[in-house]
Design an enzyme around this catalytic site. Structure first.
Site, short mmCIF file in Angstrom:
data_model
loop_
_atom_site.label_atom_id
_atom_site.label_comp_id
_atom_site.label_asym_id
_atom_site.label_seq_id
_atom_site.Cartn_x
_atom_site.Cartn_y
_atom_site.Cartn_z
N ASP A 83 0.83 -1.21 0.00
CA ASP A 83 0.00 0.00 0.00
C ASP A 83 0.86 1.26 0.00
O ASP A 83 2.06 1.23 0.27
CB ASP A 83 -0.96 0.01 1.20
CG ASP A 83 -0.24 -0.04 2.55
OD1 ASP A 83 0.76 -0.78 2.66
OD2 ASP A 83 -0.67 0.68 3.47
N GLU A 93 -0.09 -1.15 5.63
CA GLU A 93 1.00 -0.79 6.55
C GLU A 93 0.90 0.67 6.97
O GLU A 93 1.32 1.03 8.06
CB GLU A 93 2.37 -1.02 5.89
CG GLU A 93 3.55 -0.89 6.84
CD GLU A 93 4.09 0.53 6.97
OE1 GLU A 93 4.87 0.77 7.91
OE2 GLU A 93 3.75 1.40 6.14
ZN LIG Z 1 6.68 2.11 4.17
#
Ligand SMILES: [Zn+2]
Length: 355
Positions: free
Chosen positions: A74, A128
């Site tokens: 992401d 994340e």
């Molecule tokens: Zn990162």
């Protein structure tokens, strides 16, 4: 967009292809599908599984050691920096630094990993950049923990192509003072809680942070006031004040030791811990870590911020950051990576794992 990536292509071109697939946190289905399809097509020697929008792949060659490589798929929200734009030797765009260059290097290594020196596990995970509970690694650890285990973890987050070892821990505390309200015209009848924080602030100002060296890495601790609150009205002696302090501590201290230290520094004050995360020891004496450092050729440096490296350390594994890109450009609109850094990281991992 073709429906698979050529994993044998130049990792720079792979990076470009990954950057050109939008994958803001929570919307990684398209990129996860693409990664999974490409691995199944080009790396049939790998065991592959899926957990939500995370893709996991590993060799099972019965080697003595296993190295885990991890990268999130992401990005932070796009900010007029999509798709990618190449200017000479620089690749611009959202995710070029954080961290599709690292993902591309992992994919290129995965494609070539059939006869790798160690068994390898590749973890491409989602979410994340948002809260820890939604982080793909949290779910993988809960449901597929054996896929995370190994003798060394390399989180391919941007590190300017140097091995960054371990990471510092973080702790937030609140220091609360109490007093007695009174009218400011008769202030001597009260006790001022804000003035009561003066001594705590003086101790902060005089504080000398430690700079310990661990496994050849230089850490640098910090103790900073980050918020202060108090006050009732413009004519009232305040009866409560709160000072929030953030401590960044080197990984030779546990969370408990860091708390003990803060209680000593602020002895006599009412201290409450509100947030904490353990650091991670560099663990560079582990044989696999030594081989990586040799392949990278430089001197490892200390990681000062907190990263997912600490999750692997908590599983008892040495863990390092190693990836292309300048971490200070992560999350900025002008995010960009010199393409030689992508090639450089690929060459190091190839030397370490494949040659
Ligand atoms: Zn990162």
């Amino acid at each position: 967009m073709s429906d698979t990536l050529d994993l044998f292509a130049d990792p720079i071109d792979l990076t470009t292809s990954l950057v050109d697939v939008r994958s803001v946190s929570g919307e990684e289905a398209e990129i996860a599908d693409l990664v999974e399809r490409s691995l199944r097509l080009h790396a049939p020697h790998l065991e592959i599984t899926r957990s939500g929008n995370s893709v996991l792949a590993r060799t099972n060659a019965g080697k003595q050691r296993r190295v885990v490589l991890a990268g999130h798929l992401d990005t932070v929200p796009i900010n007029q920096n999509f798709p990618s734009r190449r200017e000479g030797e620089i690749l611009h765009g959202c995710g070029t630094v954080d961290m599709k260059g690292g993902d591309a290097v992992m994919l290129a290594i995965a494609a070539l990993s059939e006869n790798a020196r160690h068994d390898l596990t590749f973890v491409f995970y989602d979410c994340e950049e948002i809260e820890a509970e939604r982080n793909g690694l949290t779910r993988i650890q809960r449901e597929l923990q054996d896929w995370l285990m190994g003798d060394l973890a390399i989180v391919c987050e941007p590190s300017n192509g140097t091995v960054e070892a371990g990471c510092q821990g973080t702790m937030r505390i609140e220091i609360r003072t109490t007093g007695k309200r009174a009218h400011t015209a008769r202030a001597w009848m009260g006790r001022n809680a804000i003035h009561g924080l003066g001594e705590a602030l003086r101790r902060l100002e005089a504080y000398e942070p430690r700079r310990p060296e661990i496994d050849g890495c230089h850490y640098h601790e910090g103790l900073q006031a980050v918020r202060i609150s108090g006050g009732v009205a413009g004519n009232v002696v305040p009866d409560e004040a709160v000072l929030t302090v953030n401590h960044r501590f080197a990984p030779d201290r546990t969370v408990e030791q860091a708390e003990q230290h803060l209680r000593e520094v602020f002895e006599g004050f009412d201290v409450t811990v509100t947030d904490q995360a353990a650091g991670a020891l560099p663990g560079l004496n582990a044989p696999a870590a030594q081989e990586l450092i040799q392949a990278a050729g430089g001197t490892p440096v200390a990681k000062l911020g907190w990263t997912d490296v600490a999750r692997f350390a908590a599983l008892g594994m040495p863990a390092v950051n190693f990836g292309p890109g300048d971490p200070t450009l992560a999350h900025t609109q002008e995010e960009n990576v010199p393409v030689q850094q992508i090639t450089g990281c690929f060459d190091v991992l190839k030397r370490f794992l494949l040659d």
